[in-house]
Design an enzyme around this catalytic site. Structure first.
Site, mmCIF file in Angstrom:
data_model
loop_
_atom_site.group_PDB
_atom_site.id
_atom_site.type_symbol
_atom_site.label_atom_id
_atom_site.label_comp_id
_atom_site.label_asym_id
_atom_site.label_seq_id
_atom_site.Cartn_x
_atom_site.Cartn_y
_atom_site.Cartn_z
ATOM 1 N N ASN A 86 -27.760 22.478 80.502
ATOM 2 C CA ASN A 86 -28.605 21.324 80.230
ATOM 3 C C ASN A 86 -28.207 20.233 81.212
ATOM 4 O O ASN A 86 -27.084 19.735 81.160
ATOM 5 C CB ASN A 86 -28.432 20.854 78.783
ATOM 6 C CG ASN A 86 -29.089 19.524 78.524
ATOM 7 O OD1 ASN A 86 -28.404 18.523 78.341
ATOM 8 N ND2 ASN A 86 -30.396 19.504 78.505
ATOM 9 N N HIS A 98 -37.751 16.006 81.115
ATOM 10 C CA HIS A 98 -38.078 16.489 79.768
ATOM 11 C C HIS A 98 -36.889 17.349 79.384
ATOM 12 O O HIS A 98 -36.571 18.310 80.097
ATOM 13 C CB HIS A 98 -39.370 17.308 79.819
ATOM 14 C CG HIS A 98 -39.892 17.736 78.485
ATOM 15 N ND1 HIS A 98 -41.165 17.388 78.062
ATOM 16 C CD2 HIS A 98 -39.365 18.494 77.499
ATOM 17 C CE1 HIS A 98 -41.389 17.920 76.871
ATOM 18 N NE2 HIS A 98 -40.300 18.601 76.509
ATOM 19 N N VAL A 99 -36.207 16.993 78.306
ATOM 20 C CA VAL A 99 -34.990 17.730 77.943
ATOM 21 C C VAL A 99 -35.285 19.223 77.870
ATOM 22 O O VAL A 99 -36.320 19.642 77.353
ATOM 23 C CB VAL A 99 -34.376 17.191 76.625
ATOM 24 C CG1 VAL A 99 -35.262 17.426 75.434
ATOM 25 C CG2 VAL A 99 -32.993 17.762 76.390
ATOM 26 N N HIS A 100 -34.405 20.007 78.461
ATOM 27 C CA HIS A 100 -34.570 21.451 78.457
ATOM 28 C C HIS A 100 -33.221 22.133 78.654
ATOM 29 O O HIS A 100 -32.298 21.566 79.221
ATOM 30 C CB HIS A 100 -35.560 21.910 79.529
ATOM 31 C CG HIS A 100 -35.228 21.485 80.927
ATOM 32 N ND1 HIS A 100 -35.405 20.191 81.377
ATOM 33 C CD2 HIS A 100 -34.742 22.181 81.974
ATOM 34 C CE1 HIS A 100 -35.048 20.112 82.647
ATOM 35 N NE2 HIS A 100 -34.624 21.305 83.031
ATOM 36 N N PHE A 101 -33.161 23.349 78.155
ATOM 37 C CA PHE A 101 -31.982 24.185 78.302
ATOM 38 C C PHE A 101 -32.379 25.424 79.093
ATOM 39 O O PHE A 101 -33.431 26.000 78.844
ATOM 40 C CB PHE A 101 -31.423 24.612 76.940
ATOM 41 C CG PHE A 101 -30.776 23.488 76.199
ATOM 42 C CD1 PHE A 101 -29.405 23.300 76.264
ATOM 43 C CD2 PHE A 101 -31.535 22.615 75.444
ATOM 44 C CE1 PHE A 101 -28.804 22.251 75.585
ATOM 45 C CE2 PHE A 101 -30.939 21.566 74.758
ATOM 46 C CZ PHE A 101 -29.569 21.386 74.837
#
Length: 140
Positions: A86, A98-101
């Site tokens: 992340n 955009h938060v993402h893993f």
């Protein structure tokens, strides 16, 4: 939804993706420029720029899905291991706000660089940082 966010456009169906998991608030899809076969992204459908911006209940829901998605990807790709990454902000390598893993399947000797060279703290620096972080955590 943020107007120019590519992940929000994927969530909206404006841009196609290869979905591997979807539910009301979570979406996982294959990365179109993978570091290895099976490399995928797991995102909240709501737009939040970074991990810190994401509401804790949504982040907990997303995190609870990561093990099953990773397990499926690893099983299908016969990987020896995987990276769960992340990145937050440009300085840390975040390219989409955009938060993402990322789940990146790994095989021994695959040539993907995943280790930075560590270096020891200067004398007294570890203790100073530890004290400052502990104090900050008490105020959050």
């Amino acid at each position: 939804m943020a107007g120019d966010c590519i992940f929000c456009k994927i969530v909206n169906g404006d841009i196609p993706c290869s979905k591997i998991y979807e539910e009301q608030r979570i979406l996982a899809f294959m990365d179109i420029n993978p570091l290895s076969p099976g490399h995928c992204l797991v995102i909240p459908k709501e737009h939040h720029a970074t991990l810190i911006d994401c509401p804790s209940d949504l982040l907990a829901e997303l995190a609870s899905r990561l093990p099953a998605i990773a397990q499926a990807v690893i099983a299908v790709t016969n990987a020896d291991g995987y990276n769960l990454l992340n990145n937050n902000h440009r300085s840390a390598g975040q390219l989409v706000d955009h938060v993402h893993f990322y789940i990146i399947p790994r095989k021994q000797g695959d040539g993907i660089i995943s280790h930075a060279k560590p270096s020891p703290y200067a004398p007294g620096q570890l203790e100073k940082l530890t004290t400052a972080i502990l104090a900050k955590l008490k105020s959050i």
